[in-house]
Scaffold this motif. Structure first.
Motif, PDB file in Angstrom:
ATOM      1  N   LEU A  94       0.049  -2.009  -4.732  1.00  0.00           N
ATOM      2  CA  LEU A  94       0.191  -2.440  -3.336  1.00  0.00           C
ATOM      3  C   LEU A  94      -0.342  -1.663  -2.242  1.00  0.00           C
ATOM      4  O   LEU A  94      -0.898  -1.936  -1.044  1.00  0.00           O
ATOM      5  CB  LEU A  94       1.740  -2.620  -2.993  1.00  0.00           C
ATOM      6  N   ASP A  95      -0.022  -0.219  -2.366  1.00  0.00           N
ATOM      7  CA  ASP A  95      -0.730   0.625  -1.312  1.00  0.00           C
ATOM      8  C   ASP A  95      -2.077   0.797  -1.388  1.00  0.00           C
ATOM      9  O   ASP A  95      -2.852   0.671  -0.277  1.00  0.00           O
ATOM     10  CB  ASP A  95       0.050   2.237  -1.877  1.00  0.00           C
ATOM     11  N   GLU A  96      -2.717   0.562  -2.534  1.00  0.00           N
ATOM     12  CA  GLU A  96      -4.221   0.668  -2.650  1.00  0.00           C
ATOM     13  C   GLU A  96      -4.671  -0.479  -1.870  1.00  0.00           C
ATOM     14  O   GLU A  96      -5.823  -0.404  -1.107  1.00  0.00           O
ATOM     15  CB  GLU A  96      -4.528   0.840  -4.012  1.00  0.00           C
ATOM     16  N   TYR A  97      -4.398  -1.964  -2.167  1.00  0.00           N
ATOM     17  CA  TYR A  97      -4.844  -2.951  -1.868  1.00  0.00           C
ATOM     18  C   TYR A  97      -4.405  -3.118  -0.300  1.00  0.00           C
ATOM     19  O   TYR A  97      -5.369  -3.651   0.557  1.00  0.00           O
ATOM     20  CB  TYR A  97      -4.632  -4.339  -2.586  1.00  0.00           C
ATOM     21  N   ALA A  98      -3.632  -2.754   0.113  1.00  0.00           N
ATOM     22  CA  ALA A  98      -3.082  -2.606   1.648  1.00  0.00           C
ATOM     23  C   ALA A  98      -4.121  -2.033   2.501  1.00  0.00           C
ATOM     24  O   ALA A  98      -4.464  -2.047   3.671  1.00  0.00           O
ATOM     25  CB  ALA A  98      -1.411  -2.342   1.653  1.00  0.00           C
ATOM     26  N   LYS A  99      -4.312  -0.838   1.863  1.00  0.00           N
ATOM     27  CA  LYS A  99      -5.188   0.194   2.536  1.00  0.00           C
ATOM     28  C   LYS A  99      -6.715  -0.637   2.427  1.00  0.00           C
ATOM     29  O   LYS A  99      -7.474  -0.455   3.489  1.00  0.00           O
ATOM     30  CB  LYS A  99      -5.393   1.554   2.152  1.00  0.00           C
ATOM     31  N   MET A 100      -7.087  -1.029   1.485  1.00  0.00           N
ATOM     32  CA  MET A 100      -8.410  -1.507   1.249  1.00  0.00           C
ATOM     33  C   MET A 100      -8.631  -2.679   2.289  1.00  0.00           C
ATOM     34  O   MET A 100      -9.828  -2.873   3.031  1.00  0.00           O
ATOM     35  CB  MET A 100      -8.525  -2.023  -0.006  1.00  0.00           C
ATOM     36  N   PHE A 101      -7.647  -3.543   2.430  1.00  0.00           N
ATOM     37  CA  PHE A 101      -7.918  -4.819   3.339  1.00  0.00           C
ATOM     38  C   PHE A 101      -6.975  -4.494   4.789  1.00  0.00           C
ATOM     39  O   PHE A 101      -6.546  -5.577   5.372  1.00  0.00           O
ATOM     40  CB  PHE A 101      -7.234  -5.954   2.536  1.00  0.00           C
ATOM     41  N   GLN A 102      -6.820  -3.206   5.141  1.00  0.00           N
ATOM     42  CA  GLN A 102      -5.686  -3.118   6.191  1.00  0.00           C
ATOM     43  C   GLN A 102      -6.302  -3.566   7.574  1.00  0.00           C
ATOM     44  O   GLN A 102      -5.392  -4.200   8.100  1.00  0.00           O
ATOM     45  CB  GLN A 102      -5.707  -1.501   6.480  1.00  0.00           C
ATOM     46  N   HIS A 103      -7.682  -3.450   7.850  1.00  0.00           N
ATOM     47  CA  HIS A 103      -8.020  -3.835   9.054  1.00  0.00           C
ATOM     48  C   HIS A 103      -8.574  -5.612   8.929  1.00  0.00           C
ATOM     49  O   HIS A 103      -9.513  -5.690   8.170  1.00  0.00           O
ATOM     50  CB  HIS A 103      -8.960  -3.074   9.331  1.00  0.00           C
ATOM     51  N   PRO A 104      -8.273  -6.111   9.710  1.00  0.00           N
ATOM     52  CA  PRO A 104      -8.705  -7.720   9.965  1.00  0.00           C
ATOM     53  C   PRO A 104     -10.404  -7.557  10.399  1.00  0.00           C
ATOM     54  O   PRO A 104     -10.465  -6.321  11.004  1.00  0.00           O
ATOM     55  CB  PRO A 104      -8.086  -8.479  11.005  1.00  0.00           C
ATOM     56  N   GLU A 105     -11.037  -8.559   9.862  1.00  0.00           N
ATOM     57  CA  GLU A 105     -12.565  -8.379  10.170  1.00  0.00           C
ATOM     58  C   GLU A 105     -13.135  -9.380  10.890  1.00  0.00           C
ATOM     59  O   GLU A 105     -12.788 -10.400  10.385  1.00  0.00           O
ATOM     60  CB  GLU A 105     -13.283  -8.043   8.875  1.00  0.00           C
TER      61      GLU A 105
END
Length: 119
Positions: A94-105
């Protein structure tokens, strides 16, 4: 099951979903497609026809060097995988993927290349 929900133009968030086809289809607003872009036991559940039906572009999928190879349209879910079903993500996933996709693009075509710009 505990999953990561990633909506267009929003930060990802953890939520609980019932692991049924109807619930997954409602969450992504259509027929589901499963993508396997990660090296671990997690996958992306997205709308199979998101680009065709004009859903908003959401996040880019990238090779290890950062090059974009695909863009997911519409809301998607990141869930854990067992041999034959979906399951909860671990806290570290959960932490890893939340960081990976943290910013809208936002996406822009420059020549023959598509560039992702953090929104």
């Amino acid at each position: 099951m505990k999953v990561l929900m990633v909506e267009p133009m929003k930060a990802p968030y953890t939520t609980e979903l019932n692991n049924s086809l109807d619930n997954l289809q409602k969450a992504v607003d259509g027929y589901i497609q499963l993508l396997y872009p990660f090296d671990d036991t997690a996958g992306i559940i997205c709308n199979e026809e998101g680009k065709l039906t004009g859903l908003p572009l959401n996040r880019a999928l990238r090779y290890e060097d950062g090059t974009i190879y695909d863009i997911i349209a519409g809301t998607f879910i990141i869930a854990g995988l067992t041999e034959d079903d979906f399951c909860s993500l671990s806290d570290s996933q959960l932490d890893e993927y939340a960081k990976m996709f943290q910013h809208p693009e936002t996406f822009v075509r420059i020549g023959r290349e598509i560039v992702a710009i953090p929104a």
